[in-house]
Write a protein that holds these residues in place. Structure first.
Motif, mmCIF file in Angstrom:
data_model
loop_
_atom_site.group_PDB
_atom_site.id
_atom_site.type_symbol
_atom_site.label_atom_id
_atom_site.label_comp_id
_atom_site.label_asym_id
_atom_site.label_seq_id
_atom_site.Cartn_x
_atom_site.Cartn_y
_atom_site.Cartn_z
ATOM 1 N N PHE A 179 0.823 -1.211 0.000
ATOM 2 C CA PHE A 179 0.000 0.000 0.000
ATOM 3 C C PHE A 179 0.856 1.260 0.000
ATOM 4 O O PHE A 179 0.462 2.285 -0.574
ATOM 5 N N MET A 180 2.020 1.204 0.621
ATOM 6 C CA MET A 180 2.929 2.345 0.556
ATOM 7 C C MET A 180 3.452 2.531 -0.867
ATOM 8 O O MET A 180 3.636 3.661 -1.332
ATOM 9 N N GLY A 181 3.670 1.424 -1.580
ATOM 10 C CA GLY A 181 4.060 1.516 -2.983
ATOM 11 C C GLY A 181 2.984 2.181 -3.820
ATOM 12 O O GLY A 181 3.270 3.022 -4.684
ATOM 13 N N LEU A 182 1.729 1.824 -3.560
ATOM 14 C CA LEU A 182 0.615 2.473 -4.256
ATOM 15 C C LEU A 182 0.562 3.963 -3.925
ATOM 16 O O LEU A 182 0.314 4.802 -4.810
ATOM 17 N N ALA A 183 0.793 4.289 -2.656
ATOM 18 C CA ALA A 183 0.738 5.690 -2.236
ATOM 19 C C ALA A 183 1.825 6.521 -2.905
ATOM 20 O O ALA A 183 1.575 7.629 -3.386
ATOM 21 N N ALA A 205 7.036 -0.579 -3.981
ATOM 22 C CA ALA A 205 6.557 -1.507 -2.962
ATOM 23 C C ALA A 205 7.688 -2.408 -2.472
ATOM 24 O O ALA A 205 7.859 -2.608 -1.253
ATOM 25 N N ILE A 206 8.473 -2.951 -3.392
ATOM 26 C CA ILE A 206 9.554 -3.863 -3.005
ATOM 27 C C ILE A 206 10.657 -3.102 -2.272
ATOM 28 O O ILE A 206 11.195 -3.582 -1.262
ATOM 29 N N ALA A 207 11.015 -1.915 -2.768
ATOM 30 C CA ALA A 207 12.038 -1.114 -2.097
ATOM 31 C C ALA A 207 11.589 -0.729 -0.694
ATOM 32 O O ALA A 207 12.382 -0.746 0.261
ATOM 33 N N THR A 208 10.304 -0.393 -0.545
ATOM 34 C CA THR A 208 9.770 -0.081 0.781
ATOM 35 C C THR A 208 9.848 -1.297 1.686
ATOM 36 O O THR A 208 10.197 -1.191 2.874
ATOM 37 N N ALA A 209 9.508 -2.477 1.160
ATOM 38 C CA ALA A 209 9.596 -3.707 1.947
ATOM 39 C C ALA A 209 11.027 -3.959 2.414
ATOM 40 O O ALA A 209 11.258 -4.365 3.560
ATOM 41 N N MET A 210 11.997 -3.698 1.536
ATOM 42 C CA MET A 210 13.399 -3.861 1.922
ATOM 43 C C MET A 210 13.768 -2.916 3.062
ATOM 44 O O MET A 210 14.466 -3.307 4.006
ATOM 45 N N CYS A 211 13.275 -1.682 2.981
ATOM 46 C CA CYS A 211 13.548 -0.718 4.053
ATOM 47 C C CYS A 211 12.919 -1.168 5.358
ATOM 48 O O CYS A 211 13.548 -1.104 6.428
ATOM 49 N N LEU A 212 11.682 -1.627 5.304
ATOM 50 C CA LEU A 212 10.993 -2.070 6.518
ATOM 51 C C LEU A 212 11.644 -3.315 7.110
ATOM 52 O O LEU A 212 11.776 -3.445 8.329
ATOM 53 N N LEU A 213 12.047 -4.248 6.238
ATOM 54 C CA LEU A 213 12.734 -5.448 6.715
ATOM 55 C C LEU A 213 14.067 -5.076 7.370
ATOM 56 O O LEU A 213 14.432 -5.620 8.415
ATOM 57 N N GLY A 214 14.783 -4.153 6.733
ATOM 58 C CA GLY A 214 16.040 -3.695 7.311
ATOM 59 C C GLY A 214 15.843 -3.030 8.657
ATOM 60 O O GLY A 214 16.616 -3.237 9.600
ATOM 61 N N TYR A 272 22.288 -3.181 7.423
ATOM 62 C CA TYR A 272 22.622 -1.871 6.858
ATOM 63 C C TYR A 272 22.621 -1.927 5.329
ATOM 64 O O TYR A 272 22.138 -1.003 4.659
ATOM 65 N N ALA A 273 23.149 -3.015 4.783
ATOM 66 C CA ALA A 273 23.183 -3.164 3.328
ATOM 67 C C ALA A 273 21.775 -3.266 2.750
ATOM 68 O O ALA A 273 21.458 -2.631 1.726
ATOM 69 N N GLU A 274 20.911 -4.042 3.392
ATOM 70 C CA GLU A 274 19.541 -4.201 2.905
ATOM 71 C C GLU A 274 18.783 -2.876 2.957
ATOM 72 O O GLU A 274 18.090 -2.505 2.007
ATOM 73 N N THR A 275 18.940 -2.161 4.069
ATOM 74 C CA THR A 275 18.246 -0.883 4.216
ATOM 75 C C THR A 275 18.760 0.136 3.213
ATOM 76 O O THR A 275 17.965 0.859 2.581
ATOM 77 N N LEU A 276 20.072 0.213 3.043
ATOM 78 C CA LEU A 276 20.646 1.164 2.095
ATOM 79 C C LEU A 276 20.193 0.867 0.673
ATOM 80 O O LEU A 276 19.809 1.778 -0.073
ATOM 81 N N ALA A 277 20.214 -0.397 0.283
ATOM 82 C CA ALA A 277 19.769 -0.763 -1.066
ATOM 83 C C ALA A 277 18.304 -0.385 -1.268
ATOM 84 O O ALA A 277 17.923 0.124 -2.326
ATOM 85 N N GLY A 278 17.476 -0.609 -0.244
ATOM 86 C CA GLY A 278 16.064 -0.254 -0.350
ATOM 87 C C GLY A 278 15.851 1.234 -0.498
ATOM 88 O O GLY A 278 15.040 1.690 -1.319
#
Length: 257
Positions: free
Chosen positions: A111-115, A133-142, A175-181
């Motif tokens: 839903f954040m991707g849609l927003a 959406a996927i980049a946001t998921a990576m940030c949230l997972l990180g 840190y790598a996952e969050t930065l990539a996201g």
């Protein structure tokens, strides 16, 4: 002649709740217990214990160590979790694996991707919406991992092949996952973000596949932090495969499309 159903009988039951309610502490489990019983149709007698003397006297009289304590038809049931179990409801703190943290995270990211797609392109469905959406998921997972990197790295060592060979990798991963996201969400420095996502996604996919499908190990996934009860399996593998796809797609879109 009709007979009353069990549900209608339960709704006529009376419950007595003894809970702590002092000037220093208002017990949240006591409030939750009273609310739960009322929602279930019980006639609740609420007995707040408003002083240390009352609390100690009640515990000594009933031979209990904690409050709240619930009595249904003069039978002592126990505290909040015991009441939920007695009513046939799920118990929040019971042991067991669950996919709910991952489901909640990915639904939120979708839903954040849609927003973001709507805010940047005035349309919900744009070419970049899945990327957002996927980049946001990576940030949230990180972010989940960054809350307690020590616990994450400990759980991560149970199955990640690279971390088992080079322990500091378990500390660098969040840190790598969050930065990539973040970089993919911004659509910038893809020459850094894409290889990073491709690398950690590939190592992760191979590690999960080996642990689950070759070694047949039953482990918990560190994908949402080191204290989760998410089982290691198809969800974890999918997460890594999606990162691999993003690592390949982002430079392709920017260079070819």
């Amino acid at each position: 002649m009709s007979t009353a159903s069990p549900a209608s009988v339960d709704k006529r039951q009376r419950a007595r709740v003894y809970r702590m309610k002092t000037a220093e502490h208002l017990c949240p489990f006591g409030m939750k217990t009273v609310s739960l019983l009322k929602r279930q149709g019980f006639d609740v007698e609420d007995h707040p214990l408003t002083s240390r003397e009352e609390i100690d006297s009640f515990k000594q009289r009933e031979n209990v160590d904690t409050t709240p304590q619930v009595f249904i038809d003069d039978e002592r049931i126990g505290g909040y979790e015991e009441v939920r179990a007695h009513l046939g409801l799920s118990v929040p703190n019971q042991e067991g694996t669950t996919y709910w943290p991952v489901i909640a995270l990915f639904v939120t990211a979708f839903f954040m991707g849609l927003a973001v797609s709507w805010a940047t392109g005035d349309s919900l469905l744009t070419l970049r919406m899945p990327e957002y959406a996927i980049a946001t998921a990576m940030c949230l997972l990180g972010l989940q991992k960054l809350q307690d990197v020590e616990s994450f790295s400990t759980m991560f060592l149970n199955y990640d092949l690279l971390a088992q060979r080079y322990v500091p990798y378990g500390y660098m991963y969040p840190y790598a996952e969050t930065l990539a996201g973040v970089l993919m969400l911004a659509g910038t420095l893809i020459w850094i973000a894409a290889p990073m996502a491709l690398f950690i996604g590939t190592v992760g996919a191979v590690s999960v596949f080996k642990a689950v499908y070759i070694d047949k190990r039953e482990l918990k996934c560190a994908c949402v932090g080191g204290d989760s009860n998410v089982p290691l399996g198809i969800v974890s593998l999918t997460e890594n495969l999606v990162m691999i796809a993003m690592g390949l797609w982002m430079p392709f879109r920017m260079l070819v499309l």
